[in-house]
Design an enzyme around this catalytic site. Structure first.
Site, PDB file in Angstrom:
ATOM      1  N   CYS A   1       0.891  -1.160   0.041  1.00  0.00           N
ATOM      2  CA  CYS A   1       0.085   0.101  -0.091  1.00  0.00           C
ATOM      3  C   CYS A   1       0.832   1.385  -0.085  1.00  0.00           C
ATOM      4  O   CYS A   1       1.413   1.498  -1.041  1.00  0.00           O
ATOM      5  CB  CYS A   1      -1.003  -0.022   1.257  1.00  0.00           C
ATOM      6  SG  CYS A   1      -2.522   1.064   0.863  1.00  0.00           S
TER       7      CYS A   1
ATOM      8  N   HIS B   1      -3.651  -5.521   2.331  1.00  0.00           N
ATOM      9  CA  HIS B   1      -3.100  -5.867   3.874  1.00  0.00           C
ATOM     10  C   HIS B   1      -3.780  -7.066   4.356  1.00  0.00           C
ATOM     11  O   HIS B   1      -4.360  -8.005   3.505  1.00  0.00           O
ATOM     12  CB  HIS B   1      -3.768  -4.479   4.755  1.00  0.00           C
ATOM     13  CG  HIS B   1      -3.253  -3.336   4.096  1.00  0.00           C
ATOM     14  ND1 HIS B   1      -1.855  -2.923   4.813  1.00  0.00           N
ATOM     15  CD2 HIS B   1      -3.980  -2.259   3.559  1.00  0.00           C
ATOM     16  CE1 HIS B   1      -1.521  -1.602   4.344  1.00  0.00           C
ATOM     17  NE2 HIS B   1      -2.856  -1.235   3.532  1.00  0.00           N
TER      18      HIS B   1
HETATM   19  N1  GLN Z   1      -2.172   7.052   2.488  1.00  0.00           N
HETATM   20  C1  GLN Z   1      -2.203   6.076   1.194  1.00  0.00           C
HETATM   21  C2  GLN Z   1      -3.710   5.849   0.576  1.00  0.00           C
HETATM   22  O1  GLN Z   1      -4.626   6.222   1.246  1.00  0.00           O
HETATM   23  C3  GLN Z   1      -1.828   4.568   1.563  1.00  0.00           C
HETATM   24  C4  GLN Z   1      -2.671   3.870   2.552  1.00  0.00           C
HETATM   25  C5  GLN Z   1      -2.399   2.603   3.186  1.00  0.00           C
HETATM   26  O2  GLN Z   1      -1.036   2.453   3.222  1.00  0.00           O
HETATM   27  N2  GLN Z   1      -3.158   1.765   3.861  1.00  0.00           N
HETATM   28  O3  GLN Z   1      -3.874   5.591  -0.424  1.00  0.00           O
END
Ligand code: GLN
Length: 246
Positions: A98, A197
């Site tokens: 992510c 995740h």
């Molecule tokens: N801040 C980034 C987004 O919202 C990554 C979020 C995350 O790592 N879950 O896309």
């Protein structure tokens, strides 16, 4: 004559900043699946200010995080860019989840504030969209058997792949990279990114082993066959998520 044990050296990048939704569980999974096979694994946390020596590490892991943490890591990664490109060109394996995945690309443009520079390991870029994608994901990859990958996504970033950077998988349920082109994640050389995740690896033991095999083959410059493990529990978790979605 004592049999020399295989070994992997893993760098966990910025665990105090990018470790959202239990992404540290990916490192624990790699560690456990090595130890079950009597493969030694050395894990080094790389924190802000630490210098990366690409000669040392076979595997790099970076987790996800909110925009705020990504700002600090984006700045630090610029100082490590050459080392990480040297690592990539030596065949090292990297997995970014992510927010960490986004910084493997050229940039991440958040909703508010300045563009966050990535390090261009992946020919990709990310722009924050108006919608947040939250939910379970199933996807199909060409890199493993079984082909299915499962996980949980929570991002507003829309990632687009270019050039020789190919998708990790194609989504069957969920948004994936951008909810438009059905791609999920990315691969270039042995650099991998994903929006999954969960953490990602415990429920995808086949993909974990695929990465461990690549890291060992990078270190020993030889084909390595991993001993099979009993993945009954892990695959029950994997299948339970698929069944939930179909
Ligand atoms: N801040 C980034 C987004 O919202 C990554 C979020 C995350 O790592 N879950 O896309």
């Amino acid at each position: 004559m004592t049999e020399t044990r295989l070994k992997i050296s893993l760098a966990h990048l910025y665990p105090e900043l990018l470790n959202i939704y239990g992404d540290f569980g990916n490192v624990l999974t790699i560690k456990q699946r090595c130890e079950w096979r009597n493969i030694d694994i050395e894990i080094t946390n790389i924190n802000i200010g630490d210098k990366i020596d690409p000669e040392i590490f076979d595997f790099y892991f970076i987790g996800g995080g909110q925009d705020k943490q990504q700002i600090e890591v984006s700045r630090e990664l610029q100082l490590q860019k050459n080392a990480l490109h040297d690592a990539m060109n030596s065949g090292a394996v990297a997995l970014g989840i992510c927010g960490g995945y986004q910084l493997f690309g050229h940039y991440y443009q958040p909703h508010n504030g300045a563009r966050l520079l990535g390090i261009g390991l992946l020919d990709a870029y990310t722009v924050a969209g108006d919608k947040r994608f939250i939910g379970n994901v199933t996807a199909k990859t060409e890199f493993t058997v079984p082909k299915t990958l499962v996980g949980f996504e929570n991002h507003s970033g829309l990632t687009y792949l270019q050039g020789d950077t190919k998708p990790l998988a194609m989504v069957e349920t969920g948004a994936g990279n951008n909810s438009r082109d059905k791609t999920e994640g990315a691969r270039f050389k042995n650099i991998f990114g994903t929006y999954l995740h969960g953490p990602f690896l415990p429920k995808n033991p086949h993909f974990t082993d695929f990465l461990i095999k690549l890291a060992l083959e990078k270190r020993y410059r030889d084909n390595i066959e991993l001993q099979k493990l009993n993945d009954e529990l892990e695959l029950q978790a994997h299948i339970s998520l698929i069944n939930k979605l179909y």
